[in-house]
Design a protein around this motif. Structure first.
Motif, short mmCIF file in Angstrom:
data_model
loop_
_atom_site.label_atom_id
_atom_site.label_comp_id
_atom_site.label_asym_id
_atom_site.label_seq_id
_atom_site.Cartn_x
_atom_site.Cartn_y
_atom_site.Cartn_z
N PHE A 1 37.66 37.96 39.69
CA PHE A 1 36.24 38.03 39.29
C PHE A 1 35.39 38.49 40.47
N LYS A 2 35.63 37.88 41.63
CA LYS A 2 34.83 38.23 42.81
C LYS A 2 34.96 39.71 43.16
N SER A 3 36.19 40.18 43.21
CA SER A 3 36.43 41.56 43.66
C SER A 3 36.10 42.60 42.61
N THR B 1 43.52 44.59 31.49
CA THR B 1 42.90 43.33 31.87
C THR B 1 43.00 42.30 30.75
N VAL B 2 42.96 42.74 29.49
CA VAL B 2 43.17 41.81 28.37
C VAL B 2 44.54 41.15 28.51
N ASN B 3 45.56 41.94 28.81
CA ASN B 3 46.90 41.37 29.01
C ASN B 3 46.92 40.37 30.16
N PHE C 1 36.32 45.22 33.14
CA PHE C 1 36.79 43.84 33.32
C PHE C 1 36.00 42.89 32.42
N SER C 2 34.68 43.06 32.39
CA SER C 2 33.83 42.18 31.57
C SER C 2 34.17 42.33 30.09
N TYR D 1 31.48 51.43 38.89
CA TYR D 1 30.87 50.50 37.93
C TYR D 1 31.80 50.23 36.77
N GLN D 2 32.69 51.19 36.48
CA GLN D 2 33.60 51.06 35.33
C GLN D 2 34.63 49.95 35.53
#
Length: 631
Positions: free
Chosen positions: A486-488, A455-457, A563-564, A557-558
């Motif tokens: 973000f939503k999903s 996700t950083v990439n 993502f966050s 939850y992971q």
């Protein structure tokens, strides 16, 4: 995306083998439909195919290693019943176990990659099946090791580590067993629990068979007015349709089918929840949630904090829903309107060479060292690029400790293909650095952090594209793409996590999980997460019945935490430069040398408080503001 880490270190081998089998069947059926239009494997240029000779020079070399390992596997039994006798016995047993595990990983990687490049090839199906069987034999053969270590007094283990230099390598491995020691039972009881593992898969296996094989959906009219049979694959196309009637018909047809079996799905989900509760109680945990998080040493407050923080920041989601309603220009927004694009399609096509150039420019903030590894992946054939007859669908990055990571793509040239390539390269760099810096036993990283690097990439790529896109429609398209992530990933997965927590707590309190109670609660959650700017259609109440992740034991939850964390880390890299890059690369190099919370904290993200999640949601809110100005 299918991320594939070293499966040899997973606890639940049965579910993994079932999953792999389902994927193979799915790929075979897909390849059969496309065989008249797709090129054969031989027609793909060599430069676009991965080079598996870096793992084994030939199939015969694989066979030789397989036969040798199969013959030597029983040699570890000489240590059975003797681990507590001396530090040398313990060290030799652990060293041999790790050696066998590493050899199996190498065998698995070659067979799996060969199979996936053309799933119709019987030779590689057989090779893959053989290594699966050998792994099962390995698990059975070495099962005594952990059981015996648990019985050794902690003081004695510490003394062993002091007197035997080689045991220092295994100190963290031993400490992890000691950490959970109070939750292990006697050898006889552990044997009984182990014997229930296949039985424990029954709820998820039944769900999978009903959901994937037995469900039959009715026909609906597509955009051209033609009668077509609804399938799950077609549903994902129809629910994004620009034709609202098609979206509604697909929505109604899908959920009516699940409603017909609501009591059956409630029974299977209830059985799965009861199974989780049983194991948590037997092992002396306070809850099934605590039990599920213990393996990765994740505090329960991390899970609870995610739900609370997202719950405290619903205004951004409500603002997004209002934006979608305005963009679609509808009097009433319905649940079947949540996935259709709110901007018109923009032609954004990239051939593979263009995609490489864009990604290298987007990742420049990571520095030259990082970019050189990315270039190696491009130039040294770590990537299998294009779809061919029989090739496994989807995309993944597979770690290979004794060679380098491999990426499977089915590159088509669209914007999603560009982001998929960046995503899988994130996994690949994570695996590469961990494998380079860590001994084999700590080279694999926790699933809790598995989606961070990918996700950083993606985030760096998105920031680059937004910065360098001046066309208004293209910018709207990119913003919409990012908003959907973000939503999903944060909101939807957190809603799933909250549902999973609540139904377990209800069952732990002795409340019945009926189709009615599950549906009523799921309706309440949709009202909470989407607000009053949308009609919460009654049929969405049964959506819980079709979510396979609810059988994965507190897994979803992971996605949201990862993502966050990634959004926070990518922002630090862009804002701080080299200090943040150095912290991040150190994180990539860490493998499982420490617990995932500590590793992320060292990188610059504290997942035990709300800041990373709040920062990600602030970016989401800012993206909505940017989109509102363009619509």
């Amino acid at each position: 995306m299918i991320f594939e880490s070293n499966y040899l270190k997973k606890k639940n081998i049965l579910s993994i083998l079932v999953t792999l089998s389902i994927l193979v069947v799915f790929t075979l059926s897909q390849s059969g439909e496309a065989k008249n239009t797709l090129p054969s494997r031989e027609e793909i240029s060599t430069e676009y195919k991965w080079d598996l000779s870096d793992i084994y020079a030939s199939d015969q070399a694989w066979e030789d290693d397989f036969n040798q390992l199969e013959q030597n596997l029983s040699s570890i039994k000489v240590y059975k019943g003797k681990l507590s006798k001396s530090s040398t016995n313990l060290f030799e047993a652990l060293k041999l176990q790790s050696s066998f595990d590493r050899s199996l990983s190498k065998l698995y990687n070659y067979a799996a990659r060969k199979r996936d490049q053309d799933t119709r090839n019987n030779k590689y199906q057989v090779m893959f099946s053989k290594v699966q069987g050998l792994y099962g034999k390995f698990v059975s053969t070495v099962s005594f090791i952990e059981a015996e270590i648990i019985q050794i007094p902690t003081d004695k283990i510490n003394q062993f580590v002091k007197e035997k230099e080689g045991l220092k390598l295994y100190q963290r491995y031993l400490e992890e067993i000691i950490r959970q020691k109070e939750h292990y039972l006697s050898p006889k009881e552990e044997q009984i629990i182990a014997s229930t593992s296949e039985l424990a898969q029954t709820p998820s296996n039944i769900f999978a068979m009903i959901n994937n094989a037995d469900l039959k959906f009715p026909t609906i009219r597509n955009e051209e007015g033609e009668e077509v049979e609804l399938t799950k694959g077609r549903y994902y196309q129809f629910i994004k349709s620009n034709n609202r009637q098609v979206r509604k018909d697909a929505f109604d047809a899908l959920y009516n089918t699940y409603l017909d079996l609501k009591n059956t799905f409630a029974a299977t989900l209830n059985a799965n929840v009861k199974k989780n509760i049983f194991y948590s109680k037997v092992r002396g945990y306070n809850s099934s949630l605590e039990s599920s998080l213990a393996g990765n040493n994740i505090p329960v407050k991390v899970y609870d904090n995610l739900i609370k923080t997202v719950s405290d920041n619903m205004n951004s989601m409500y603002k997004y829903v209002a934006l979608r309603k305005r963009a679609l220009d509808v009097d009433q927004l319905h649940m079947y309107d949540l996935y259709t694009p709110i901007v018109k399609d923009v032609e954004m096509e990239f051939d593979y060479e263009e995609a490489q150039d864009i990604i290298l420019k987007a990742l420049e903030p990571m520095g030259e060292e990082y970019l050189q590894v990315v270039k190696r992946a491009f130039e040294e054939r770590w990537i299998d690029v294009y779809e061919n007859q029989g090739k496994r669908s989807g995309a993944y990055s597979a770690s290979s400790y004794d060679a380098h990571p491999y990426i499977l793509l089915n590159y088509g040239g669209g914007i999603s293909d560009l982001f998929t390539l960046a995503h899988e390269l994130g996994h690949t760099l994570h695996s590469y650095y961990s494998n380079q810096e860590q001994p084999y036993i700590y080279s694999d990283y926790s699933i809790f952090v598995a989606e961070v690097a990918s996700t950083v990439n993606e985030s760096l790529l998105m920031q680059y594209l937004l910065k360098n896109t001046t066309d208004k429609e293209a910018r709207k398209y990119l913003l919409n793409y990012y908003l959907e992530q973000f939503k999903s990933t944060i909101y939807r997965q957190t809603m799933f996590a909250e549902f999973e927590k609540e139904i377990h707590q209800r069952a732990e309190r002795g409340q019945a999980l009926t189709a009615k109670s599950l549906s009523n609660y799921y309706h309440q959650l949709n009202q909470k997460y989407f607000g009053d700017q949308i009609i919460i259609d009654k049929k969405i109440d049964i959506e819980w019945a079709r979510i396979p992740h609810f059988y994965y034991n507190f897994y979803v939850y992971q996605y949201a935490t990862g993502f966050s964390a990634a959004i926070s880390l990518s922002q630090q890299i862009l804002d701080e430069g080299q200090p943040a890059v150095d912290r991040y690369i150190d994180f990539l190099k860490s493998g499982s040398s420490n617990d995932p919370i500590s590793l992320l904290n060292k990188a610059g993200v504290n997942m035990t408080d709300s800041k990373a999640i709040e920062d990600a949601l602030d970016i989401f809110s800012d993206l909505i503001d940017q989109m509102e100005k363009l619509i």
